[in-house]
Design a protein around this motif. Sequence first.
Motif, PDB file in Angstrom:
ATOM      1  N   ALA A   1      -7.080   2.082 -10.979  1.00 18.90           N
ATOM      2  CA  ALA A   1      -6.533   1.179  -9.963  1.00 18.90           C
ATOM      3  C   ALA A   1      -6.984  -0.266 -10.165  1.00 18.90           C
ATOM      4  O   ALA A   1      -8.009  -0.544 -10.788  1.00 18.90           O
ATOM      5  CB  ALA A   1      -6.931   1.659  -8.572  1.00 18.90           C
TER       6      ALA A   1
ATOM      7  N   THR B   1      -0.069   2.236  -7.748  1.00 18.94           N
ATOM      8  CA  THR B   1      -0.564   3.313  -6.904  1.00 18.94           C
ATOM      9  C   THR B   1      -2.075   3.208  -6.723  1.00 18.94           C
ATOM     10  O   THR B   1      -2.822   3.092  -7.695  1.00 18.94           O
ATOM     11  CB  THR B   1      -0.227   4.677  -7.528  1.00 18.94           C
ATOM     12  OG1 THR B   1       1.173   4.757  -7.760  1.00 18.94           O
ATOM     13  CG2 THR B   1      -0.658   5.813  -6.611  1.00 18.94           C
ATOM     14  N   GLY B   2      -2.509   3.216  -5.461  1.00 16.12           N
ATOM     15  CA  GLY B   2      -3.934   3.199  -5.180  1.00 16.12           C
ATOM     16  C   GLY B   2      -4.603   1.851  -5.338  1.00 16.12           C
ATOM     17  O   GLY B   2      -5.833   1.754  -5.267  1.00 16.12           O
TER      18      GLY B   2
ATOM     19  N   ALA C   1      -3.457   5.369  -9.891  1.00 18.75           N
ATOM     20  CA  ALA C   1      -4.533   5.803  -9.001  1.00 18.75           C
ATOM     21  C   ALA C   1      -5.815   6.074  -9.777  1.00 18.75           C
ATOM     22  O   ALA C   1      -6.924   5.876  -9.264  1.00 18.75           O
ATOM     23  CB  ALA C   1      -4.096   7.051  -8.242  1.00 18.75           C
TER      24      ALA C   1
END
Length: 212
Positions: free
Chosen positions: A86, A120-121, A83
């Motif tokens: 990213a 993630t993200g 995240a």
Amino acid sequence: MNAFLSRHFLRLGLLAAGIATVTTAGPAQAAEAVAVAHDAVRTTANHRHHTQFRDSFSVRQLGTVAAARVGNHATARSVGCTADDACRSVALSFQIVTYSGERVRLAAVNAGRATNDHCTGCQTLAGAYQFVVVTPKATRLTPAAQRRLADIHRRLDALGASRLPAAELKKEADGLAAEVASLLADPASTATAPSARPTVKVHRQLDGWPRR
């Protein structure tokens, strides 16, 4: 055709640069063609290559055929980013197919798939747009239509340099696709009479992360 078109855009001809085969009937019969064409674009973003964008814009003018198998695929993948760091992976493929013929056996596949793998993200978008144009008789896109398509292709390329999020890229890609469909439906694009308007079918598949 100018250098830009020859280098970046239209792959024209009876069966343009892809996988294609032609079979011809005997001397006493009308020539019939069986055509196969495939277009695909793939991207992978990861911690080494955080931003990946690729697009394909092809025109397949098949002429008069007895059967055709055409495929268009866009695959985008984001792998192993976080995240705080990213990734963004975008693959967009526009395929235009034109043909004529009676009782043509057509098999058309159009697929877009986006995958986030432990990312993630990350933003991941795969968009496949396939435009199938049927004309009453064999014809070709006019130079004016080719120039307009070249302009749309340039704008599709320009999305690669943008910082737009995936949701906005979807809207931009859909807008360009709508322009292509409108252009191809115009009889003037293939120099056909208004009474012989082309039939245009649009196949669209968009897949992306984050899911909306």
